[in-house]
Design an enzyme around this catalytic site. Structure first.
Site, PDB file in Angstrom:
ATOM      1  N   ASP A  11       0.680  -1.194   0.172  1.00  0.00           N
ATOM      2  CA  ASP A  11      -0.104   0.120   0.123  1.00  0.00           C
ATOM      3  C   ASP A  11       0.831   1.233  -0.154  1.00  0.00           C
ATOM      4  O   ASP A  11       2.100   1.145   0.336  1.00  0.00           O
ATOM      5  CB  ASP A  11      -0.923  -0.007   1.272  1.00  0.00           C
ATOM      6  CG  ASP A  11      -1.598   1.230   1.565  1.00  0.00           C
ATOM      7  OD1 ASP A  11      -2.325   1.855   0.715  1.00  0.00           O
ATOM      8  OD2 ASP A  11      -1.456   1.811   2.612  1.00  0.00           O
ATOM      9  N   ASP A  13      -0.283   5.254   0.502  1.00  0.00           N
ATOM     10  CA  ASP A  13      -0.741   6.413   1.383  1.00  0.00           C
ATOM     11  C   ASP A  13      -0.636   5.644   2.810  1.00  0.00           C
ATOM     12  O   ASP A  13      -1.206   4.851   3.259  1.00  0.00           O
ATOM     13  CB  ASP A  13      -2.075   6.868   0.997  1.00  0.00           C
ATOM     14  CG  ASP A  13      -2.056   7.628  -0.406  1.00  0.00           C
ATOM     15  OD1 ASP A  13      -1.103   8.396  -0.406  1.00  0.00           O
ATOM     16  OD2 ASP A  13      -2.794   7.219  -1.209  1.00  0.00           O
TER      17      ASP A  13
HETATM   18 MG   LIG Z   1      -2.799   3.373   3.379  1.00  0.00          MG
END
Ligand SMILES: [Mg+2]
Length: 258
Positions: A11, A13
């Protein structure tokens, strides 16, 4: 357990970066995994950028070599076509969202013509207006399904700051319309499966690494991937298969020298 895995899907962010800043040790750990021959892919719920834009940001922030990046925008237009055929779509979101809808063969519906919409596509909209919120909610209440890249409540930034996420805007539309959205991105399975296909790896040999229990951990688990929760502030040990407080810890557990 992580030292036996052949690939890692990250992932972005809140995990690899916060806003415009890489998290400590991320570049070093990613480079070490790459040197060790482990497969790396990036999977972000970004509703305003396509994979190539995300890859460019990775390079700009110093992550090299860049690896495949997948966002819900890669598949949103296809999902709409598969479920509802060619559609007349009212878009509430970034220009990139409108572009992928149009490129998938759908017609874009103007705000004034909202009654013609057969689908409402909602992404994070930095130019949100009450007028667009109103027509999106009306079209959805009139029966147009609401499709969205994600329902993440926040977009994490540097130093604990955040922006309201796509999910906050989707909630505004759906609460007013009294409907539920159809989610294209995490935690739904399609993007996880695409990441695995691009790596050429099977779920059980590839970890999903992210900062969100509801989107990264739940979504990874649903397709059979081992899960790693990145939690610098700590988290209950059963929040994921493995909880790490830093990228250095991740490198250590994966058996690579960062
Ligand atoms: Mg995230």
């Amino acid at each position: 357990m992580l030292d036996a895995l052949r690939g890692f899907v990250f992932d972005l962010d809140g995990c690899v970066w916060q806003g415009e800043r890489l998290n400590p040790g991320a570049a070093e750990t990613l480079a070490a995994l790459h040197r060790a021959g482990r497969g790396i892919a990036y999977l972000t719920n970004n509703s305003r950028a396509r994979g190539a834009d995300v890859g460019a940001k990775l390079r700009r922030l110093g992550v090299t070599p860049s690896e495949p990046a997948l966002t819900p925008l890669e598949i949103l237009g296809d999902v709409v076509r598969e479920r509802w055929s060619r559609s007349r779509v009212l878009v509430m979101g970034a220009p990139e969202l409108a572009a992928v809808v149009r490129e998938a063969g759908h017609a874009l519906v103007d705000v004034k013509a909202w009654r013609e919409a057969t689908v409402v596509a909602v992404g994070n909209d930095f130019d949100l207006t009450y007028e667009r919120l109103t027509v999106a909610a009306r079209a959805a209440a009139a029966g147009a399904p609401v499709v969205t890249p994600n329902v993440d409540p926040r977009l994490p930034l540097e130093d604990g700051d955040f922006l309201p996420g796509c999910g906050a805007i989707v909630a505004a539309v759906c609460v007013a319309a009294g409907v539920q959205p159809i989610v294209v991105g995490k935690p739904e399975p399609p993007l996880f499966r695409m990441a695995l296909a691009r790596l050429g790896l099977r779920p059980h040999e590839t970890a999903m690494v992210g900062d969100s229990v509801t989107s990264d951990v739940a979504g990874g688990r649903a397709v059979g991937m081992p899960t790693v929760l990145y939690a610098p502030e700590g988290a209950p040990p059963d929040a994921a298969d493995v909880v790490v407080r830093s990228f250095a810890e991740l490198a250590r557990l994966a058996g690579v020298a960062a």
